[in-house]
Design an enzyme around this catalytic site. Structure first.
Site, short mmCIF file in Angstrom:
data_model
loop_
_atom_site.label_atom_id
_atom_site.label_comp_id
_atom_site.label_asym_id
_atom_site.label_seq_id
_atom_site.Cartn_x
_atom_site.Cartn_y
_atom_site.Cartn_z
CE LYS A 135 -1.83 -97.81 -17.13
NZ LYS A 135 -1.75 -96.39 -17.23
CE1 TYR A 190 0.82 -94.55 -9.10
CE2 TYR A 190 0.13 -96.63 -9.67
CZ TYR A 190 0.06 -95.35 -9.82
OH TYR A 190 -0.47 -95.05 -11.32
CE LYS A 237 -3.66 -96.19 -20.85
NZ LYS A 237 -3.12 -94.79 -21.15
CB CYS A 286 -6.68 -88.29 -20.44
SG CYS A 286 -5.18 -89.14 -19.69
#
Length: 325
Positions: free
Chosen positions: A248, A313, A195, A122
């Site tokens: 996810k 993160y 996902k 993507c």
């Protein structure tokens, strides 16, 4: 007074007593840190929707990796932002692509650091979808061939783990076949097995420049309302040869994490996604929550739900906070 009740507070009466009966522990080794790499030099582009996250050129990546290793983080996952895009995402599988070069550089700098490669299209397609398009439809089987080429190029560059994320049917089987046929049978696959088509991905699409130019990804990512479908997806990936399973997003899907953990005896990964990160950052910057306490509680909740590894993160910050404890 003699009443028939239990005194649970006995096991909470001091910090040391709480510590010796604690059931779930969070460790720095539990974190995999996502890194975005871009073409050019001296590039440290801030991602506005993700405070503290940057797109890094390869010259500045060296310092980032040095910091990651110094904090005790054992693994990273690399996402590429190419300079050029086309309809088939050819930069994803180019031997001199940005991710391939980043992997080589990291492995030369710190051979022991575990490097996972996000294997998707993507970010590399000019339409922003995760595969080959024909008359507005994402074609499954032709896309598998491009994913296989991408995985092999990443393994050739030195990736320790291949992490395919695009949710095409059969992607694990085709990638496993391609890796085995080219001498990379020792490289594990960490599949984005479960996902969901989630609103929590928005900031990531800013970071990776991967928003679709038309439509959405609901024909290949899962409906957030579905639970049993997650088990079917995980079952397929295990049967096809996946060595890890990713769920996810994480926070809104802790029930799914526990379901998958209960059913499959392979390492389980949670992706603490960009929207989850940005919400905490925004609230903490406004003084509404304590960032450190909130993050560590959230990550501990993911471990308690059953995950073995967390892509987050917050990895660098959490590693620092754990050292302080």
């Amino acid at each position: 007074m003699s009443l028939p009740f239990s005194r649970h507070r006995r096991l909470r009466s001091s910090e040391n007593i709480r510590a010796i009966v604690r059931e779930t522990y969070l460790r720095t080794e539990d974190f995999m840190y996502p890194i975005f790499v871009v073409e050019g030099e001296n590039k440290r582009n801030p991602v506005e929707s993700m405070p503290g996250v940057y797109q890094l050129s390869l010259d500045l990546l060296r310092k980032e990796i040095e910091e990651v290793v110094s904090l005790g983080i054992k693994s990273v996952i690399i996402f590429g932002v190419p300079a050029q895009k086309d309809e088939v995402g050819s930069e994803a599988y180019h031997e001199c692509g940005i991710v391939q070069r980043a992997i080589k550089q990291i492995k030369e700098q710190y051979p022991e650091l575990v490097v996972a490669a996000d294997t998707c299209l993507c970010q590399y397609t000019d339409h922003g979808h995760c595969g080959v398009i024909e008359e507005g439809i994402v074609l499954n089987d032709p896309t598998l061939e491009l994913l296989a080429k991408t995985a092999v190029s990443q393994a050739k560059a030195g990736a320790d783990i291949i992490a395919p994320s695009n949710m095409m049917d059969g992607f694990v089987a085709r990638i496993r076949q391609a890796l085995d046929e080219t001498g990379y049978e020792h490289i594990p696959i960490m599949s984005y097995a479960v996902k969901y088509s989630s609103a929590f991905y928005g900031p990531f699409r800013d970071a990776a420049h991967s928003s679709p130019k038309f439509g959405d990804r609901k024909t290949y990512q899962m409906d957030p309302a579905n639970r049993l479908e997650a088990l079917r997806e995980a079952e397929s990936d295990v049967a096809e040869g996946s060595d890890f399973l990713i769920v996810k997003p994480a926070l809104a899907y802790l029930d799914i994490i526990r379901d998958v953990k209960n059913h499959y005896n392979v390492p389980l990964v949670a992706y603490n996604v960009s929207g989850e990160y940005s919400m905490i950052k925004a609230a903490s910057q406004n003084g509404w929550i304590n960032e450190k306490e909130t993050v560590l509680e959230m990550l501990t909740g993911m471990k308690r739900a059953g995950v073995d590894l967390i892509i987050t993160y917050f990895a660098k910050d959490a590693a620092r906070w754990l050292k302080e404890q």
